[in-house]
Design a protein around this motif. Structure first.
Motif: not given
Ligand SMILES: Nc1nc2c(ncn2[C@@H]2O[C@@H]3COP(=O)(O)O[C@H]4[C@@H](O)[C@H](n5cnc6c(=O)[nH]c(N)nc65)O[C@@H]4COP(=O)(O)O[C@H]3[C@H]2O)c(=O)[nH]1
Length: 722
Positions: A115-116, A140-142, A145-148, A150-153
């Motif tokens: 968790k972030v 909880d920004i998990t 963060k995952c979305f970001e 994925a976007l970064q990727q």
């Protein structure tokens, strides 16, 4: 006292109850949020935490209060250890910062879920600066963060894709802003010193201060915005090594969700090498074509190209009803040279011959080497059959000086055969074969000469060539002279003037008539110097007669002007100069121009005639009646005299037709206020008829034949007494 105590007790209980209730409300409040909340004391010991926090760290069953992070790390699952220690470190950082601090913390749970949290820490101090407590709030920004991530990727992936392309790519907004570029584009901009990748495209690509305007430099953004279609343009850039590079810029539109163009993708490709390759290929193709159509030794067109050009020449001549000619040249004595020296020497001689031939011809004539010592020439636009003979003579003259090859003087000759289109053939093969036959005949007739395919043409051409060269000599050696024929007032018999008529007196023969040599002089251009001499001599003579009292101030000297003389651009200035040089009054000079000369271009003739009239010179239309003058034109031209052609005069008064024509011409002259003058008056009957019909002037054998100046003087003396 007891009352007081029980009241105090009740008050305490009420406060306690209220405190409990408040604490419960607070607990409900902090438990109702999914965010984590924790209070620690100044030494980092947990005082209170909400359910979210306890669940996160699996502390619901643990007595956490009064424990530090390190102690809790020992009491909980080992997977939390790292998170507790990190938390302790960030707590310390918050204390040291002395103010609200924010950081992301990663918590790895025993089930492997990571968790972030976005964690805010607020340190609270005692008034004396002692650490009092720390408020920890975390969200909880998990998921975010995952979305970001994925976007970064995705972004990294796309960037990798465009970076993998070797051509520079730019994404440019409609505000000219470079939104994105690939590795190559970055490298190029860095190399060119434009480090600011987010600069405007015009600054980055062209180092300009404002957007490119279409005229100076086409802008793909403008084009795509206008057309909403992809476009391609070519751009030139000066590379760092100073070389000029050419780029093909392909721009495609990027549309927003409303279907509007919001940006363009610009892909540039360096096509310099590609273009250079194309040029090279084109050059190679040309050089192959050149090799296939040219003689490698002399560089002249070969048999193949010659045939092609001749077929074109025939086609053009046919279409315009004109003539063309083929000259077949064979070198005399070349075989001897080749046998005496080696072949490479012979090659050099042939090259030298080709060089001389090349210099002689005009751009639109073709000169070719057919092989060995044979050359051919196509003469386009032949006006007269004899023109080809003049060229053949010039070719033969080329061989008079020796050829200097490798310290040897080589004397060569040539034989030239001529065939004419259409007389001697209508096809390439016929014309070449017949020119070849004629060339062999030239060789047989003693070499160094030319022959036409038809013998009679050769005879005439030879005569003409000789005549022309004699004419040149005549001019140089002063073999021309003038005869004068008087023109009279028919009724009174007084002198109106004299017509100057040129004669040629070659030393070896009798007088030659102008009828023989004027057309040739006209064709060869010799008429210009010859005509100038006639004009000067006639004016000089007339002035001399005037000065001696043999002619009056009203008497005229008439001089013929041929079409080419009339076309001289400086004719008016020339006549002016001659009049000034000889001192003759302009009013005493009359120029005779044939009807056909004037009618070729009435507008141009009109302008020249006006200038001559302004000078004070008179102008007569010669041989009137033989052409097709339009009366309207005649009326407009500033003429002074109409000369009735002698062919009409010769048969008056017997021939009804000629009588009618002569009568009409006299009447016409009167109505146009022109002076009529009849030529070729040979009989008294003719003279009487002309007087009766009102023709004021005439000339002819009846009064006097043309005679030289000395011979005509008694006539002048006689008439000046009348
Ligand atoms: N049958 C007959 N003939 C007569 C009679 N009276 C004169 N003639 C001839 O008629 C011609 C008149 O000249 P033209 O029509 O201008 O025709 C001239 C003129 O067109 C041209 N010409 C002569 N001299 C010059 C000149 O100096 N320059 C130019 N450009 N052409 C000239 O040559 C033509 C012929 O000149 P010529 O041989 O001198 O011939 C002259 C003259 O000798 C006659 O009663 N009966």
């Amino acid at each position: 006292m007891q009352n007081h105590d029980s009241e105090h007790e009740r008050e305490r209980q009420r406060v306690e109850r209220e405190l409990r209730e408040s604490e419960q409300r607070l607990r409900v409040l902090i438990n109702s949020t999914p965010d984590i909340i924790c209070f620690k004391d100044g030494a980092g010991r947990w005082l209170e935490a909400n359910e979210a926090d306890l669940e996160l760290f699996a502390l619901t069953e643990v007595d956490y209060r009064g424990k530090t992070d390190s102690e809790l790390a020992d009491d909980t699952h080992p997977s939390y250890r790292q998170s507790f220690l990190a938390c302790e470190a960030t707590d310390e950082a918050a204390w040291e910062a002395g103010q609200l601090s924010r950081a992301e913390e990663v918590i790895e749970r025993p089930d492997g879920v990571v968790k972030v949290y976005d964690v805010i820490k607020v340190p609270v101090f005692e008034p004396d600066g002692q650490r009092k407590g720390l408020v920890v709030l975390g969200r909880d920004i998990t998921e975010r963060k995952c979305f970001e991530e994925a976007l970064q990727q995705e972004r990294r992936f796309l960037q990798n894709v465009i970076d993998g392309i070797d051509d520079p790519i730019l994404v440019i907004s409609t505000e000219y802003q470079v939104l994105r570029m690939n590795r190559v584009a970055r490298e190029i901009t860095e190399r060119s010193g434009s480090i600011n990748h987010c600069a405007a495209c015009y600054k980055l690509a062209a180092d300009r201060q404002r957007p490119c305007n279409q005229e100076e430099r086409p802008c793909p953004l403008h084009i795509v915005q206008e057309t909403r279609q992809p476009c391609k343009i070519i751009r030139h850039y000066l590379a760092q090594d100073g070389s000029l590079r050419q780029y093909e810029v392909a721009a495609s539109p990027l549309f927003d969700e409303h279907g509007e163009v919001c940006a363009i993708i610009e892909v540039s490709r360096d096509i310099s090498e590609h273009l250079a390759l194309l040029d090279e290929l084109r050059e190679r193709e040309l050089s192959y074509a050149h090799l296939a159509q040219h003689d490698p030794l002399t560089g002249l067109p070969n048999r193949l190209l010659f045939a092609d050009r001749l077929s074109q020449a025939i086609h053009t001549a046919h279409r315009h009803g004109r003539k063309c000619a083929v000259l077949f040249i064979d070198l005399d004595r070349f075989k001897q040279i080749n046998d005496s020296f080696d072949h490479s020497y012979g090659d050099q001689v042939l090259t030298a011959v080709a060089e001389r031939l090349r210099e002689l011809f005009r751009e639109d004539d073709t000169i070719a080497r057919m092989g060995g010592d044979e050359f051919t020439v196509i003469l386009n636009h032949i006006e007269h059959d004899q023109d080809a003979a003049l060229v053949a003579t010039k070719i033969l003259d080329l061989f008079k000086p020796p050829f200097e090859v490798l310290d040897h003087s080589v004397f060569l000759g040539a034989s030239v055969g001529i065939s004419l289109y259409p007389e001697h053939g209508a096809t390439v093969d016929d014309l070449v074969r017949n020119a070849d036959t004629a060339m062999y005949r030239a060789k047989d007739s003693g070499r160094n000469t030319f022959q036409y395919y038809s013998r009679d043409l050769t005879a005439r051409a030879v005569e003409r060539v000789q005549l022309e060269s004699s004419l040149h000599r005549a001019l140089e050696c002063g073999e021309f002279l003038l005869h004068y024929q008087p023109q009279l007032d028919l009724e009174r018999g007084t002198l109106r003037g004299l017509e100057a008529l040129v004669r040629w007196q070659p030393p070896e023969s009798g007088l030659i008539s102008p009828v023989t040599f004027i057309p040739l002089a006209e064709e060869s251009g010799l008429i210009i110097p010859m005509g100038t001499w006639v004009l000067s001599e006639a004016c000089r003579q007339m002035k001399a007669w005037f000065d001696r009292g043999l002619v009056t101030a009203e008497a005229l000297i008439s001089v013929n002007l041929s079409p080419k003389q009339f076309d001289q651009p400086d004719l008016v200035a020339l006549i002016d100069r001659i009049l000034s040089a000889t001192g003759l009054a302009p009013s005493q000079l009359e120029l005779e121009i044939t009807e056909s000369t004037v009618m070729r271009s009435v507008a141009q003739a009109g302008s020249v005639l006006h200038q001559l009239r302004e000078l004070g010179v008179k102008v007569a239309i010669d041989d009137f009646g033989t052409g097709y003058s339009s009366l309207i034109h005649l009326k407009r031209l500033p003429l002074t005299t109409l000369k009735i052609d002698k062919t009409f005069v010769s048969d008056i008064p017997h021939d009804a037709n000629d009588t009618a024509i002569t009568r009409a011409v006299i009447a016409m002259a009167k109505s146009l206020s022109l002076e009529a003058l009849a030529e070729g008056v040979e009989t008294q009957a003719q003279c009487d008829f002309l007087i009766r019909e009102g023709c004021p002037h005439g000339q002819g054998y009846l009064f006097s034949r043309p005679q030289n100046a000395r011979e005509i003087e008694p006539f002048l003396r006689d008439r000046s007494r009348t």
